[in-house]
Scaffold this active site. Structure first.
Site, short mmCIF file in Angstrom:
data_model
loop_
_atom_site.label_atom_id
_atom_site.label_comp_id
_atom_site.label_asym_id
_atom_site.label_seq_id
_atom_site.Cartn_x
_atom_site.Cartn_y
_atom_site.Cartn_z
N ASP A 19 0.78 -1.19 -0.15
CA ASP A 19 0.05 -0.08 0.17
C ASP A 19 0.98 1.31 -0.17
OD1 ASP A 19 -2.36 1.49 0.06
OD2 ASP A 19 -2.70 1.26 2.00
N GLY A 22 -0.05 5.50 -4.32
CA GLY A 22 -1.00 6.73 -4.71
C GLY A 22 -0.19 7.81 -3.97
N ASN A 67 -10.83 -2.98 -5.99
CA ASN A 67 -9.96 -1.95 -6.79
C ASN A 67 -10.65 -1.42 -7.99
OD1 ASN A 67 -6.61 -3.26 -5.39
ND2 ASN A 67 -8.13 -1.29 -4.81
#
Ligand code: FPP
Length: 241
Positions: A19, A22, A67
């Site tokens: 993770d 982004g 997702n």
């Protein structure tokens, strides 16, 4: 790797929720996909570290059943990244004796990607080095639901007696049926949740939630976590003799 960094009793199976791609990209003023590409590059280093650390199984969460709710641009970019990763890494993975498997529901994936996944699984099927499992369109609840459906089909076909269904039965229908349960589950980026990853399999796993964003994760950090794992006392609900 220096001998003192090697864990004495390391995890046999490490699973990672990769993770933070982004946020890593955002911090650099770049689009999210830039972070996913940087994240994909980390996989190679981590795989090599597994070999060094004696980790036999590495399972990575690349795309969840949830997702799909991301923008069309991000989803298409990730699918294209998976195709590119498989195409570019096939030779190196096979030469390194890595056995690759994919888990998750393939029905929603495009045919070209599924063909590449099948080919990589077949090509590396006899390799006995690190066992890499990549979760694509994977969700723990979805996996249990699909497994239950197959189990119910076997009951309906008279191949399985309902009274024989126990804790040993269901895992034989899961995508992970040939894998041992993960010993250590790592999630990067500071989020302390498991997000539908290996729900059944991680019932007794040890967890590490670390702040590092996935594109910054290093072999040294994995070594540190594996060493920390070696110092843990896993009791599986029992007490020490
Ligand atoms: C979560 O970070 C990451 C993903 C949903 C994709 C994971 C994919 C990779 C690491 C690259 C591809 C892997 C392979 C095997 C080729 P996020 O986007 O949710 O990050 P954020 O929480 O900072 O937004």
């Amino acid at each position: 790797m220096p001998e003192e960094d090697r864990p004495k009793v390391g995890p046999r199976h490490v699973a990672i929720i990769m993770d933070g791609n982004g946020r890593w990209a955002q911090a650099r003023g770049r689009p999210r996909l830039f972070g996913h590409h940087a994240g994909a590059k980390r996989v190679r280093e981590v795989l090599e570290a597994c070999e060094d650390l004696g980790v036999e199984y590495l399972t990575i969460f690349a795309f969840s059943t949830e997702n799909w709710k991301r923008t069309q641009t991000e989803v298409a970019g990730l699918m294209s990244l998976f195709r590119r990763y498989i195409t570019q890494e096939t030779k190196a993975l096979n030469e390194k004796n890595v056995r690759v498997r994919f888990i998750g529901d393939r029905v929603r994936l495009d045919n070209k990607l599924v063909t590449l996944m099948d080919q990589l699984e077949t090509l590396t099927g006899d390799n006995d080095g690190v066992q890499l499992t990549i979760a694509i369109n994977y969700g723990g609840r979805d996996e249990v639901a699909r497994a239950t459906r197959r189990l119910a089909e076997d009951v309906a076909a008279g191949k399985l007696n309902p009274v024989d269904v126990d804790e040993e039965t269901l895992p034989r229908y899961l995508d992970t049926r040939v894998l041992p349960d993960p010993d250590l589950v790592i999630r990067t980026s500071g989020e302390a949740r498991i997000s539908n990853f290996l729900l059944w399999q991680s019932a007794y796993s040890e967890y590490e939630f670390i702040d590092t964003l996935w594109p910054d994760f290093t072999a040294e950090e994995l070594a540190r976590l594996c060493k920390g794992y070696g110092a843990r006392d896993r009791r599986y609900g029992t007490v020490k003799a």
